[in-house]
Design an enzyme around this catalytic site. Structure first.
Site, PDB file in Angstrom:
ATOM      1  N   GLU A 155      43.363  34.397  48.597  1.00 54.26           N
ATOM      2  CA  GLU A 155      42.135  33.992  47.489  1.00 54.26           C
ATOM      3  C   GLU A 155      42.087  32.473  47.194  1.00 54.26           C
ATOM      4  OE1 GLU A 155      41.343  35.413  43.747  1.00 54.26           O
ATOM      5  OE2 GLU A 155      43.732  35.511  42.927  1.00 54.26           O
ATOM      6  N   GLU A 256      36.437  40.309  36.529  1.00 48.59           N
ATOM      7  CA  GLU A 256      37.279  40.099  36.424  1.00 48.59           C
ATOM      8  C   GLU A 256      36.545  38.757  35.147  1.00 48.59           C
ATOM      9  OE1 GLU A 256      41.684  38.630  38.250  1.00 48.59           O
ATOM     10  OE2 GLU A 256      40.080  37.581  39.023  1.00 48.59           O
TER      11      GLU A 256
END
Length: 271
Positions: A155, A256
């Site tokens: 990521e 998240e």
């Protein structure tokens, strides 16, 4: 397929942190969700004792939820670190030691997505040396993940909170993904598209979605500023999620974000 058809997984490393780790899977289930994900839960130990692993496995199984995502050892996260695999010395050694632990644990619970945070740039170390180390370690992890039928995720983070992290755009992360797949020939490295990080970076998110949806293995969300509950900031998360589904993404979306004043129990009303 649209926004209401998406499936979600709750990150218990940022939500329900008012509870002990072993109580969080049951809290997720009580909130109506069937999936959990987490960062590596023991920053102090790349190879924790068997008792800690067994206790967490039991907590997940007894809660009746599915572990859908797990980070490899990443140093102090949350904290000053942003991964270990590109950091020469002890950090990278701990990452290597952790790979078999993570894949065994994930495999025993049917988890098929493993996130490998890249790590910060280190003063006095040639970035090219760090990138070479990172590629070697990512390939090692990708092969191990392949052994349990899992994907390896890479990521991009935002430059505001993680200025020393070298992957600050979707294209930078996808370039690493492509390098790993080219090296291993397995094709199981995928992009983790975190819409919060892309939004904070000011990236053209619709364009990134259109360009990279095909190589995206997981999506995570939070609003900005503040990494808060969707709807509390300025990011058009609903529109971006709709665009993702229109582009063919049919995987999970990781929640998240920080729960805010409502607490974790009230962090899902936006849905």
């Amino acid at each position: 397929m649209g926004f209401t058809d998406l499936r979600y997984t709750v990150n218990v490393s940022i939500l329900f942190t008012e509870l002990p780790l072993l109580e969080r899977p049951a809290a997720v289930a009580a909130s109506g969700f069937g999936n959990v994900e987490m960062w590596w839960p023991w920053p102090d130990a790349a190879v924790p004792d068997r008792g800690r692993l067994d206790a967490l496995r039991r907590a997940i199984e007894e809660a009746g939820v599915r572990l859908t995502g797990l980070n490899f050892y990443s140093g102090q996260l949350p904290g000053p670190d942003r991964g270990a695999l590109s950091v020469p010395g002890v950090a990278a050694e701990r990452f290597r030691e952790n790979v078999d632990v993570v894949t065994e644990f994930a495999g025993s619970l049917g988890c098929r997505a493993l996130n490998a945070p890249y790590g910060n740039r280190i003063d006095g170390v040639d970035p090219a040396e760090q990138d070479e180390l990172a590629l070697d370690n990512l390939a090692y992890a990708a092969r191990a993940a392949h052994g349990i039928g899992a994907v390896l995720l890479v990521e991009a983070l935002n430059r505001v909170e993680s200025p020393r992290y070298p992957l600050h755009s979707a294209s930078a992360a996808v370039d690493v993904v492509n390098r790993v797949n080219s090296l291993t020939g397995l094709g199981n490295a995928r992009y983790l598209m975190d819409l919060y990080h892309l939004g904070v970076n000011g990236e053209d998110v619709p364009a990134a979605i259109d360009r990279h949806a095909g190589v995206t293995g997981h999506v995570q969300i939070a609003d900005a500023p503040g990494r808060g509950v969707p709807g509390t900031g300025t990011l058009p998360l609903r529109a971006w999620l709709e665009r993702l589904t229109d582009a063919g993404y049919d995987g999970l979306v990781g929640l998240e974000y920080m729960p805010g004043d409502a607490g974790s129990g009230g962090a899902f009303e936006w849905l």
